[in-house]
Design a protein around this motif. Sequence first.
Motif, short mmCIF file in Angstrom:
data_model
loop_
_atom_site.label_atom_id
_atom_site.label_comp_id
_atom_site.label_asym_id
_atom_site.label_seq_id
_atom_site.Cartn_x
_atom_site.Cartn_y
_atom_site.Cartn_z
N GLY A 377 0.81 -1.22 0.00
CA GLY A 377 0.00 0.00 0.00
C GLY A 377 0.83 1.26 0.00
N MET A 378 2.09 1.18 -0.46
CA MET A 378 2.92 2.37 -0.55
C MET A 378 2.26 3.40 -1.46
N GLN A 379 2.37 4.66 -1.07
CA GLN A 379 1.85 5.76 -1.87
C GLN A 379 2.99 6.46 -2.59
N GLY A 380 2.64 7.33 -3.52
CA GLY A 380 3.64 8.09 -4.24
C GLY A 380 3.02 8.75 -5.46
N THR A 381 3.31 10.04 -5.63
CA THR A 381 2.83 10.77 -6.80
C THR A 381 4.01 11.45 -7.46
N LYS A 382 3.86 11.75 -8.75
CA LYS A 382 4.94 12.37 -9.50
C LYS A 382 5.39 13.66 -8.84
N PRO A 383 6.66 14.07 -9.00
CA PRO A 383 7.60 13.65 -10.04
C PRO A 383 8.07 12.20 -9.91
N ASP A 384 8.72 11.71 -10.97
CA ASP A 384 9.05 10.30 -11.08
C ASP A 384 9.84 9.77 -9.89
N GLU A 385 10.76 10.58 -9.37
CA GLU A 385 11.56 10.11 -8.24
C GLU A 385 10.69 9.70 -7.06
N ASP A 386 9.54 10.36 -6.91
CA ASP A 386 8.68 10.11 -5.76
C ASP A 386 7.77 8.90 -5.93
N ILE A 387 7.75 8.31 -7.11
CA ILE A 387 7.02 7.05 -7.28
C ILE A 387 7.99 5.88 -7.41
N ARG A 388 9.28 6.16 -7.14
CA ARG A 388 10.33 5.14 -7.22
C ARG A 388 11.14 5.13 -5.93
N GLU A 389 10.45 5.31 -4.83
CA GLU A 389 11.12 5.51 -3.54
C GLU A 389 11.52 4.19 -2.89
N PRO A 390 12.39 4.26 -1.86
CA PRO A 390 12.86 3.04 -1.21
C PRO A 390 11.73 2.14 -0.72
N MET A 391 11.91 0.86 -0.90
CA MET A 391 10.98 -0.14 -0.37
C MET A 391 10.92 -0.02 1.14
N ARG A 392 9.71 -0.14 1.70
CA ARG A 392 9.52 0.03 3.14
C ARG A 392 9.57 -1.33 3.82
N TRP A 393 10.73 -1.65 4.37
CA TRP A 393 10.92 -2.95 5.01
C TRP A 393 10.56 -2.93 6.49
N TYR A 394 10.81 -1.81 7.19
CA TYR A 394 10.66 -1.77 8.65
C TYR A 394 9.72 -0.66 9.09
N ARG A 395 9.14 -0.86 10.24
CA ARG A 395 8.21 0.14 10.78
C ARG A 395 8.86 1.51 10.92
N ASN A 396 10.07 1.54 11.43
CA ASN A 396 10.72 2.84 11.67
C ASN A 396 11.52 3.33 10.47
N GLY A 397 11.47 2.59 9.37
CA GLY A 397 12.16 3.02 8.16
C GLY A 397 13.64 2.78 8.16
N LYS A 398 14.14 2.13 9.19
CA LYS A 398 15.58 1.90 9.29
C LYS A 398 15.85 0.42 9.53
N GLY A 399 17.00 -0.03 9.04
CA GLY A 399 17.36 -1.42 9.27
C GLY A 399 18.17 -1.96 8.10
N PRO A 400 18.68 -3.18 8.24
CA PRO A 400 19.49 -3.78 7.18
C PRO A 400 18.72 -3.85 5.86
N GLY A 401 19.36 -3.40 4.81
CA GLY A 401 18.78 -3.51 3.48
C GLY A 401 18.00 -2.30 3.01
N VAL A 402 17.69 -1.37 3.89
CA VAL A 402 16.88 -0.22 3.48
C VAL A 402 17.73 0.70 2.60
N ALA A 403 17.25 0.96 1.39
CA ALA A 403 17.91 1.91 0.50
C ALA A 403 17.62 3.33 0.99
N SER A 404 18.58 4.20 0.83
CA SER A 404 18.38 5.58 1.28
C SER A 404 18.83 6.57 0.21
N TRP A 405 18.69 6.17 -1.06
CA TRP A 405 19.14 7.05 -2.14
C TRP A 405 18.32 8.34 -2.18
N LYS A 406 17.11 8.31 -1.62
CA LYS A 406 16.33 9.53 -1.44
C LYS A 406 15.43 9.34 -0.23
#
Length: 522
Positions: A377-406
Amino acid sequence: MPRFHALARIAATAAVALSLSAPSFAQQGASTTPASAQPSGVYYEIFVRAFSDSNGDGIGDLNGITQKLDYIKSLGVSGIWLMPINPSPTYHGYDITDYEGINPQYGTMQDFKKLVDEAHKRGIKVVIDMVINHSSNQHPWFKAAQDPKDPHHDWYVWAKPGSDLKAISATGGPAWHRAPNGQYYVGVFTSAMPDLNYDNPAVRKEMIDVGAFWLHQGVDGFRLDAAQHIYDDLRSDTDSPVALKKNLQWWSEYRHALEAVNKNVWLVGEVARQNPDDLTPYMGPLNTVFNFPVATQLIASVREERNLGIGRGLEDTYAAYRKHADGHFDDAPFLSNHDQDRVMSQLEGRDAHMRMAAALLLTLPGHPFIYYGEELGMQGTKPDEDIREPMRWYRNGKGPGVASWKNWSTQDGPNISVEAEQNDPDSLLNAYRKLIGWREQIAALRDGVLIDVPIADSHVLAYTLQDAQSRVLVVHNLSRDARTVTLGNDAHVTSVARQTRSGVTLAQGQVTLPPYATAILQ
């Protein structure tokens, strides 16, 4: 027009209980697929940069995907589509500088081969983006092409005397761009993406060789970016029969050449048109194309809570596909992809509507595609970068494997995460798993011929699916109220085999569905 008597003589089949035992977040390798199940046919689209970071540099990579294959397997999908993995000067990768290389931010060729091997061990096919309508303007070919005497000059499309340098491209921007050598070249998308000249046999041979190279690395097929734009360059080409004919000739040549390398190669084309008639000609030259019209219609029907003619439209579309593909056709329905606002955002965050959209998508035949994070149920609206955001693996958004390119741009809370949804039997994630599981168990959901079943109630959508193994009636209640539908004396359905919400009843020729419920009747 098919009527409800098309359901006559449906064999009575006892309902089969579907048990969903979601693996814990720490044990994502546990499989819920019974040994007797068949592949679901579902594909999962992944933006590598955003999915999983294995080395802590903030950028998702190939090893990160390998580490998450057990999560992907737990969804029940049959394959993954990797967005561009080649070297590129941009974050998205759709302007390639080396067609036979790996983006060093994503890893090495060894890492890629490991990913393919590990995916195959799990019964997961690997499809990669093939971006061959255009190269990067940083590609050595284009740099060499600045010299009119270099053979690569004719690898691109240059202006001739009389060319309209103010012409609009097929995608709505300027078609012509000034090169460093002072000449003008075609770039359908941007000046950074010069179009390749497919009238040049050397270009055609090179791109076939590129496809063969990746097949030798073990990939199972290709998502063909901008498949309609090989010859569809200008706005005036949009409905040109000449451009269409040349497109089809090229893709037929490409498919036949690659089938000589791997007879089972699978080609799915991006033909971003809203009229089904514009997709039909590509059936045959390609295995399938993404069904953009049905994506629009599914979301509109869910939002409006009304059947907008989905069943009849698909019945007609599939009949046309069969005709063009000598009876052997596929379909690739989807809800959204990396170029569109995410489904949950299009549905304004309404969970019930999101579940309804998923149920519609995953009860259609063919190979449905899911965009990573859609199952959360991830949300996201354009611009394109905002619909290609890091996968949400953890409740707090932090942890092994979380991408943080934006950073995330949306207000998705901690409940929109794999960690939060993994073991919640009522989560959207597990609703996706359940629906995909249905496809593993009921062959008609994957391979059946779809026949629309007209229903007087505009809030209900119904259709039959039949293949050699099974025949079912699929009924969707699109509305917020319970609905009762009279099936008629000749329906001969006797059991509720599957339901997305408890409370579906079948008695005396009537089926009653709770709000936003889907039922599979046998």
